[in-house]
Design an enzyme around this catalytic site. Structure first.
Site, mmCIF file in Angstrom:
data_model
loop_
_atom_site.group_PDB
_atom_site.id
_atom_site.type_symbol
_atom_site.label_atom_id
_atom_site.label_comp_id
_atom_site.label_asym_id
_atom_site.label_seq_id
_atom_site.Cartn_x
_atom_site.Cartn_y
_atom_site.Cartn_z
ATOM 1 C CG HIS A 285 7.176 3.923 -2.868
ATOM 2 N ND1 HIS A 285 8.287 3.647 -3.158
ATOM 3 C CD2 HIS A 285 6.532 2.798 -2.724
ATOM 4 C CE1 HIS A 285 8.482 2.353 -3.299
ATOM 5 N NE2 HIS A 285 7.428 1.586 -3.036
ATOM 6 C CG ASP A 286 3.227 11.196 -1.609
ATOM 7 O OD1 ASP A 286 4.259 11.749 -1.638
ATOM 8 O OD2 ASP A 286 2.023 11.670 -1.497
ATOM 9 C CB VAL B 280 8.732 10.247 1.939
ATOM 10 C CG1 VAL B 280 9.870 11.203 2.175
ATOM 11 C CG2 VAL B 280 9.168 8.950 1.696
ATOM 12 C CG ASP C 211 4.316 15.601 0.904
ATOM 13 O OD1 ASP C 211 4.661 14.699 0.180
ATOM 14 O OD2 ASP C 211 5.232 15.847 1.864
ATOM 15 C CB SER D 166 7.394 15.033 -1.756
ATOM 16 O OG SER D 166 7.242 13.782 -0.976
ATOM 17 C CG ASN E 281 11.034 6.127 -4.572
ATOM 18 O OD1 ASN E 281 10.301 5.450 -4.248
ATOM 19 N ND2 ASN E 281 11.178 7.285 -4.009
ATOM 20 N N PRO F 134 9.883 1.094 3.533
ATOM 21 C CG PRO F 134 7.900 -0.213 4.408
ATOM 22 C CD PRO F 134 8.319 1.030 3.579
ATOM 23 C CB THR G 266 -3.168 -9.276 -4.049
ATOM 24 O OG1 THR G 266 -3.855 -10.434 -4.490
ATOM 25 C CG2 THR G 266 -3.885 -7.996 -4.314
ATOM 26 C CG ASP H 205 -1.345 -13.218 -6.270
ATOM 27 O OD1 ASP H 205 -1.210 -14.405 -6.466
ATOM 28 O OD2 ASP H 205 -2.395 -12.749 -6.156
ATOM 29 C CG ASP I 26 -6.945 -12.231 -5.523
ATOM 30 O OD1 ASP I 26 -5.975 -12.114 -5.277
ATOM 31 O OD2 ASP I 26 -7.304 -12.627 -6.624
#
Length: 322
Positions: free
Chosen positions: A67-68, A71, A75, A77, A95, A164, A195, A241, A249
């Protein structure tokens, strides 16, 4: 003589560009070998403590890195708190009530600062922590490239549009990853991070009640902890999973082959489309998955890093220096 003057001027210009470029060093696994030689064992120990306390934390720390990086590059952020004068990324739609592990990062940063004050960026700590989390849960090891610096800004708007979503179609997922310089193969390999970890009912409710490309028994099992009506059980959790939710795995891909992907975006990778063959390959060959996952993680980590004199080395990961 005029042509010689032109040649000299061009040579000086090229030299100047080379010198300017050298102020932005390339990322390297050895970046802290002199300035913080014990960095890697310090972080490894802290990750081991965090995962021992809560097995789920490994997945949470790996997810923070994703997630860093999605964007404006890797960095750190995503770690910045909101203030009365600053809007960070923590409350962006992908988030809020979702990413976690900030206290673990605080503890890691504190341990690193005690050994090497003002030297190691939060961005690099996130990068190493992601790798160590994978290893701690039984996944592969790789050398991480270091030398990033921390952003002094954040973008909630970019977080809302760049990360996404769990409802994304295959085409939307491909477009989102392509925007980060990642290929279709990278996308399928990186999706294998699912997983490990858990997802909230609100992110898989529609799939379990309304989608057709889902195993019926699997859907009914998920419905038991995720009521049909929005607002009821939204925060109830289910493993991404169902086989080995705390082991890194290739069971994630095996589950997709029998239509037991928890999220809509998961099952899109095996739904009669262009990525079916990659899912098949990873389900049959864990070494192929590991190899491509490592390559994609390194590639994602290389995307638009702040280096040289850009950004800063934060003293605390939750706020910029003053």
């Amino acid at each position: 003589m005029a042509s010689f003057s032109v040649f000299v001027a061009v040579a000086i210009t090229i030299l100047g560009l080379l010198i300017q470029g050298s102020s932005h060093p390339q990322l390297s696994p050895d970046f802290y070998s002199d300035t913080c030689p014990d960095l890697l064992p310090i972080i490894q120990h802290q990750v081991q403590l965090a995962v021992a306390e809560e097995r789920r934390m490994g997945a949470s720390l790996l997810r923070l890195f994703f997630h860093d990086c999605f964007v404006n590059g890797c960095d750190a952020s995503v770690l910045l708190d909101d203030t009365p004068t600053f809007i960070g990324e923590k409350n962006a739609v992908p988030n809020k009530n979702s990413i976690r592990g900030f206290e673990a990062i605080d503890a890691i940063k504190a341990a690193v600062e005690e050994a090497c004050p003002g030297v190691v960026s939060c961005a690099d700590i996130l990068t190493i922590t992601a790798r160590d989390s994978v290893v701690e849960l039984g996944g592969p090891y790789w050398d991480v490239k270091l030398g990033r610096r921390d952003a002094r800004t954040a973008s909630q708007a970019a977080a809302n549009t760049s990360i996404p979503p769990p409802t994304g179609s295959l085409d939307q997922l491909i477009t989102s990853f392509h925007a980060q310089g990642l290929s279709v193969q990278d996308m399928v390999a990186l999706s294998g991070a699912h997983t490990i970890g858990l997802a909230r009912c609100t992110n898989f409710r529609n799939r379990t009640y309304h989608e057709k490309n889902i195993n019926g028994l699997f859907a009914r099992e998920k419905q038991e902890s995720c009521p049909r009506t929005a607002g009821h059980g939204d925060n109830n959790l289910a493993p991404l999973d169902l086989q080995t939710p705390t082991a890194f795995d290739n069971y994630y891909y095996k589950n997709l082959l029998v239509y037991k992907g928890l999220l809509h975006s998961d099952q899109q990778l095996f739904n009669g489309g262009s990525t079916d063959s990659i899912v098949h390959a990873y389900a049959e060959n864990p070494d192929a998955f590991y190899s491509d996952f490592i390559a994609a993680m390194i590639k994602m980590g290389d995307n638009k890093p702040l280096t040289g004199t850009d950004g800063e080395i934060r003293m605390e990961c939750r706020k910029v220096n003053y």
